[in-house]
Design a protein around this motif. Structure first.
Motif, PDB file in Angstrom:
ATOM      1  N   UNK A 113      99.488   4.829 -49.988  1.00 52.62           N
ATOM      2  CA  UNK A 113      99.659   6.053 -49.202  1.00 52.62           C
ATOM      3  C   UNK A 113      98.349   6.553 -48.581  1.00 52.62           C
ATOM      4  N   UNK A 114      97.304   5.772 -48.708  1.00 52.45           N
ATOM      5  CA  UNK A 114      96.042   6.160 -48.084  1.00 52.45           C
ATOM      6  C   UNK A 114      96.199   6.164 -46.564  1.00 52.45           C
ATOM      7  N   UNK A 115      95.566   7.098 -45.935  1.00 51.17           N
ATOM      8  CA  UNK A 115      95.629   7.164 -44.477  1.00 51.17           C
ATOM      9  C   UNK A 115      94.891   5.964 -43.881  1.00 51.17           C
ATOM     10  N   UNK A 116      95.226   5.599 -42.644  1.00 50.04           N
ATOM     11  CA  UNK A 116      94.496   4.491 -42.008  1.00 50.04           C
ATOM     12  C   UNK A 116      92.991   4.744 -41.944  1.00 50.04           C
ATOM     13  N   UNK A 117      92.599   6.008 -41.731  1.00 47.04           N
ATOM     14  CA  UNK A 117      91.176   6.345 -41.721  1.00 47.04           C
ATOM     15  C   UNK A 117      90.549   6.038 -43.076  1.00 47.04           C
TER      16      UNK A 117
ATOM     17  N   UNK B  69      91.598   3.937 -45.347  1.00 52.95           N
ATOM     18  CA  UNK B  69      91.556   2.488 -45.569  1.00 52.95           C
ATOM     19  C   UNK B  69      90.379   1.861 -44.832  1.00 52.95           C
ATOM     20  N   UNK B  70      90.176   2.266 -43.577  1.00 55.77           N
ATOM     21  CA  UNK B  70      89.035   1.737 -42.812  1.00 55.77           C
ATOM     22  C   UNK B  70      87.723   2.133 -43.472  1.00 55.77           C
ATOM     23  N   UNK B  71      87.643   3.378 -43.951  1.00 51.24           N
ATOM     24  CA  UNK B  71      86.436   3.847 -44.635  1.00 51.24           C
ATOM     25  C   UNK B  71      86.182   3.000 -45.883  1.00 51.24           C
ATOM     26  N   UNK B  72      87.235   2.749 -46.642  1.00 47.39           N
ATOM     27  CA  UNK B  72      87.116   1.974 -47.874  1.00 47.39           C
ATOM     28  C   UNK B  72      86.638   0.554 -47.591  1.00 47.39           C
TER      29      UNK B  72
END
Length: 176
Positions: free
Chosen positions: A64-68, A70-73
């Motif tokens: 459920x992580x936002x796309x932002x 996920x990209x940050x991660x």
């Protein structure tokens, strides 16, 4: 002289030529190229990235992580575990702190291990703000601990950094 690293008369007896021919045949085998390929794909710099992708794919990291987020991660992991250590090693080579990129001697491994440990710590710290990433944060701090342990062992013995990294990934997957 070219004989300095070989036993007396090795060139005259053809021993060195036989060793070089055997080495050439070994390098032309499929097993040689297969082992090199596996070594590059499972490089210690890339294993944390593969682990993040594995954790996303297995559902262990929250989907459920936002796309932002996920990209940050993924960006934080790639920058801190691949790019910064790679740039640091390139700079060490340019400034003559290491002889080659293989880091084949214990002395050459000391500074890169320290840089990698710091990068793992920074990555774990960057992930501290997201409670959902608890498992990955713990992995980064455990990887930092393993790297520091490898650094300490490296003062006396030369340890396999590929196996150290692979052991960390196997350990986290086994715990899951």
């Amino acid at each position: 002289p070219r004989d300095a690293q070989y036993p007396r008369g090795a060139f005259k007896k053809g021993i060195v030529d036989k060793q070089n021919k055997a080495s050439m045949a070994e390098k032309q085998s499929i097993a040689y190229y297969l082992s090199k390929g596996v070594s590059y794909v499972m490089h210690p710099f890339l294993l944390p990235v593969w682990l993040v992708l594995l954790l996303f794919g297995s559902g262990m990291l929250p989907l459920h992580l936002t796309p932002y987020m996920r990209r940050y991660l993924v960006g934080a992991v790639v920058i801190n575990t691949v790019f910064i250590p790679m740039i640091a090693i390139i700079l060490m080579r340019i400034f003559g702190l290491i002889k080659d990129y293989s880091l084949s001697t214990r002395q050459e491994r000391m500074l890169p291990l320290l840089v990698v440990a710091i990068c793992y710590g920074i990555c774990g710290w960057m992930l501290a703000g997201a409670p959902a990433l608890y498992l990955l944060r713990r992995f980064m701090f455990a990887a930092m601990g393993c790297t520091v342990f490898a650094f300490l062992l490296n003062t006396k013995w030369q340890v396999s950094l590929h196996m150290t990294a692979a052991g960390g990934v196997v350990g986290i997957v086994f715990i899951l």
